[in-house]
Scaffold this motif. Sequence first.
Motif, PDB file in Angstrom:
ATOM      1  N   ALA A  71       0.836  -1.199   0.000  1.00  0.00           N
ATOM      2  CA  ALA A  71       0.000   0.000   0.000  1.00  0.00           C
ATOM      3  C   ALA A  71       0.875   1.254   0.000  1.00  0.00           C
ATOM      4  CB  ALA A  71      -0.929  -0.009   1.215  1.00  0.00           C
ATOM      5  N   HIS A  72       1.942   1.230   0.783  1.00  0.00           N
ATOM      6  CA  HIS A  72       2.882   2.355   0.849  1.00  0.00           C
ATOM      7  C   HIS A  72       3.518   2.610  -0.519  1.00  0.00           C
ATOM      8  CE1 HIS A  72       5.986   4.961   2.489  1.00  0.00           C
ATOM      9  NE2 HIS A  72       6.924   4.132   2.079  1.00  0.00           N
ATOM     10  N   ARG A  73       3.930   1.538  -1.180  1.00  0.00           N
ATOM     11  CA  ARG A  73       4.601   1.678  -2.476  1.00  0.00           C
ATOM     12  C   ARG A  73       3.628   2.098  -3.582  1.00  0.00           C
ATOM     13  NH1 ARG A  73       9.406  -1.406  -2.916  1.00  0.00           N
ATOM     14  NH2 ARG A  73       9.485  -0.723  -5.077  1.00  0.00           N
ATOM     15  N   LEU A  74       2.357   1.679  -3.475  1.00  0.00           N
ATOM     16  CA  LEU A  74       1.362   2.080  -4.469  1.00  0.00           C
ATOM     17  C   LEU A  74       0.974   3.539  -4.305  1.00  0.00           C
ATOM     18  CD1 LEU A  74      -0.874  -1.102  -4.421  1.00  0.00           C
ATOM     19  CD2 LEU A  74       0.383  -0.232  -6.407  1.00  0.00           C
ATOM     20  N   GLY A  75       1.125   4.059  -3.099  1.00  0.00           N
ATOM     21  CA  GLY A  75       0.811   5.455  -2.827  1.00  0.00           C
ATOM     22  C   GLY A  75      -0.674   5.692  -2.679  1.00  0.00           C
ATOM     23  N   GLY A  76      -0.989   6.862  -2.170  1.00  0.00           N
ATOM     24  CA  GLY A  76      -2.392   7.218  -1.990  1.00  0.00           C
ATOM     25  C   GLY A  76      -3.050   6.394  -0.908  1.00  0.00           C
ATOM     26  N   ASP A  77      -4.347   6.399  -0.914  1.00  0.00           N
ATOM     27  CA  ASP A  77      -5.132   5.688   0.093  1.00  0.00           C
ATOM     28  C   ASP A  77      -5.598   4.351  -0.491  1.00  0.00           C
ATOM     29  OD1 ASP A  77      -6.423   5.276   2.506  1.00  0.00           O
ATOM     30  OD2 ASP A  77      -8.237   6.326   1.872  1.00  0.00           O
ATOM     31  N   ARG A  78      -4.653   3.433  -0.691  1.00  0.00           N
ATOM     32  CA  ARG A  78      -4.960   2.148  -1.318  1.00  0.00           C
ATOM     33  C   ARG A  78      -5.277   1.114  -0.260  1.00  0.00           C
ATOM     34  NH1 ARG A  78      -2.882   3.101  -6.488  1.00  0.00           N
ATOM     35  NH2 ARG A  78      -4.225   1.555  -7.416  1.00  0.00           N
ATOM     36  N   SER A  79      -6.146   0.188  -0.619  1.00  0.00           N
ATOM     37  CA  SER A  79      -6.491  -0.922   0.259  1.00  0.00           C
ATOM     38  C   SER A  79      -6.193  -2.213  -0.492  1.00  0.00           C
ATOM     39  CB  SER A  79      -7.982  -0.851   0.632  1.00  0.00           C
ATOM     40  OG  SER A  79      -8.312  -1.871   1.521  1.00  0.00           O
TER      41      SER A  79
END
Length: 139
Positions: A71-79
């Motif tokens: 999630a951190h690497r994808l960025g934004g508010d990802r779930s």
Amino acid sequence: METGPAPPEGFVPHDRRSPLTEPWEPLFVRRTDSAVILGLRAGPAHANGRGFVHGGLLMALADNAMGLTCAHRLGGDRSLVTVNLNLDFLAAAQLGQWLAFETDFVKPGSTLCFAQAFVTADGKPCARANGVFRVVSRD
């Protein structure tokens, strides 16, 4: 709550709690540009019937560390949700040891994210995990 020596430098109390991890507190986290590293001091609440750290705990926290890192690497508010999870046990982790769950490889994608993490006990590898995570909408 387990007590013991202070966590290694850079680790702070983990701010993301869940009913699953509540009995394992205190958990710690160290964030880098590329990873979310979890850590804890192994105590009685983490033990199996033989007196060393339970493999299920290693697997659950490796899953958590890899998902948070994706999630951190994808960025934004990802779930993300776990699609597949494998763990190879390399050595037994003992009570009193500092356990760290560090994701060292991430291949992010728009639908799936692949990750690999190592679990160390006092700096020595005790498990290797691989996970596949699906990126889901928060709608």
